[in-house]
Design a protein around this motif. Structure first.
Motif, PDB file in Angstrom:
ATOM      1  N   GLN A  87       0.848  -1.189   0.000  1.00 23.07           N
ATOM      2  CA  GLN A  87       0.000   0.000   0.000  1.00 23.07           C
ATOM      3  C   GLN A  87       0.885   1.241   0.000  1.00 23.07           C
ATOM      4  O   GLN A  87       1.790   1.366   0.824  1.00 23.07           O
ATOM      5  N   GLN A 123       4.470   7.072   1.982  1.00 24.56           N
ATOM      6  CA  GLN A 123       4.486   5.955   2.920  1.00 24.56           C
ATOM      7  C   GLN A 123       4.169   4.663   2.192  1.00 24.56           C
ATOM      8  O   GLN A 123       3.234   4.601   1.396  1.00 24.56           O
ATOM      9  N   ARG A 125       3.656   0.418   2.878  1.00 20.13           N
ATOM     10  CA  ARG A 125       3.449  -0.647   3.858  1.00 20.13           C
ATOM     11  C   ARG A 125       3.083  -1.924   3.134  1.00 20.13           C
ATOM     12  O   ARG A 125       2.378  -1.896   2.123  1.00 20.13           O
ATOM     13  N   PHE A 144       6.129  -7.971   8.165  1.00 21.91           N
ATOM     14  CA  PHE A 144       5.585  -6.657   7.829  1.00 21.91           C
ATOM     15  C   PHE A 144       6.724  -5.650   7.695  1.00 21.91           C
ATOM     16  O   PHE A 144       7.713  -5.703   8.428  1.00 21.91           O
ATOM     17  N   THR A 145       6.559  -4.735   6.757  1.00 19.37           N
ATOM     18  CA  THR A 145       7.540  -3.660   6.613  1.00 19.37           C
ATOM     19  C   THR A 145       6.824  -2.358   6.338  1.00 19.37           C
ATOM     20  O   THR A 145       5.722  -2.342   5.747  1.00 19.37           O
ATOM     21  N   GLU A 146       7.405  -1.270   6.778  1.00 17.65           N
ATOM     22  CA  GLU A 146       6.899   0.053   6.459  1.00 17.65           C
ATOM     23  C   GLU A 146       8.067   0.980   6.182  1.00 17.65           C
ATOM     24  O   GLU A 146       9.159   0.813   6.724  1.00 17.65           O
ATOM     25  N   GLU A 148       8.964   5.258   5.120  1.00 16.68           N
ATOM     26  CA  GLU A 148       8.501   6.636   4.961  1.00 16.68           C
ATOM     27  C   GLU A 148       9.624   7.444   4.332  1.00 16.68           C
ATOM     28  O   GLU A 148      10.747   7.481   4.846  1.00 16.68           O
ATOM     29  N   THR A 188      12.825   3.421   7.729  1.00 15.83           N
ATOM     30  CA  THR A 188      12.307   2.102   7.384  1.00 15.83           C
ATOM     31  C   THR A 188      12.233   1.217   8.629  1.00 15.83           C
ATOM     32  O   THR A 188      12.936   1.442   9.622  1.00 15.83           O
TER      33      THR A 188
END
Length: 252
Positions: A87, A123, A125, A144-146, A148, A188
């Protein structure tokens, strides 16, 4: 069989359909590159706000958040990362600073377009899996990773050609186009890079202290994502709107 045939016929009808520009996009004059740029830049915020939730007549998916079901990125010969349910948020806040066309030698057709964009806060995700050498150690992680990215600037050069269908001219762009990126800050977080949580936190801390190095590592994946998004979004607009419908006057 009937359902499949109906689906194929609908797709062929959609593929061959011709439309006007969406009502929220104003036609521009094509008298000079500067006039065209001023016209385009002036309406980008309004256009992006309409595309935020997608545009069903052209089968354009919501742009913010944009969902990419899967994306494979070979960051190097020995480092592969796969993303699922990615996303991306923030695309519709993009600011376009340049939209300059280059014309063919005969000065009657657009050969390429130079575009500069800046996204204040992007962003990302999703769920990742990777295997390879991550900086100085071998890792095989999944979770999970995110991410910015602040002030992501993009300089694009997109070649333009003409596709003639049923004696009607349409613009066409390639899947690959020149992309140059820069940024001011990057943060990250990857879960489960390694089984040990304390070591995993240290790896994330290490990455965030080396934003430029991390950016160069993931840059090929970001470029691929931009090309995928850009081509899919733009081609759905170009494939249905004839050249003559884009402008108030075609350059002579």
């Amino acid at each position: 069989m009937v359902v499949k045939s109906t689906t194929i016929l609908f797709y062929l009808f959609y593929l061959c359909s011709t439309f006007e520009l969406p009502p929220f996009i104003n036609k521009c004059e094509l008298n000079s590159p500067k006039e065209l740029e001023d016209c385009v830049l002036g309406q980008v915020p309004e256009v992006l706000s309409h595309f935020k939730t997608g545009y069903s007549p052209f089968n354009i998916s919501p742009l913010d958040p944009l969902v990419i079901p899967s994306l494979d990125m070979a960051l190097s010969e020995d480092f592969l990362i796969k993303m699922k349910d990615l996303q991306i948020e923030g695309l519709t806040t993009a600011v376009m600073n340049k939209f300059l066309p280059e014309f063919e030698e005969n000065n009657t057709a657009i050969a390429s377009i130079n575009i500069s964009l800046m996204v204040p806060n992007l962003q990302l995700r999703g769920v990742y899996s990777l295997e390879g050498f991550f900086f100085i150690m071998a890792v095989k992680g999944k979770g999970f990773t995110e991410m910015e990215i602040h002030d992501l600037s993009m300089d694009l050069k997109v070649n333009v050609s003409i596709d003639v269908r049923n004696d009607v001219e349409y613009y066409q762009i390639p899947r690959n186009f020149d992309v140059d990126l820069n940024f001011t800050d990057l943060h990250t977080h990857f879960e489960n890079l390694v089984p040990n949580k304390e070591l995993n936190d240290k790896l994330n801390e290490f990455m965030n202290e080396r934003g430029l190095l991390m950016f160069e590592l993931i840059k090929p994946g970001i470029v691929k994502t931009i090309r995928t998004i850009g081509h899919e979004f733009i081609i759905k607009l170009l494939m249905h709107v004839p050249v003559e419908h884009f402008f108030k006057a075609i350059k002579n």
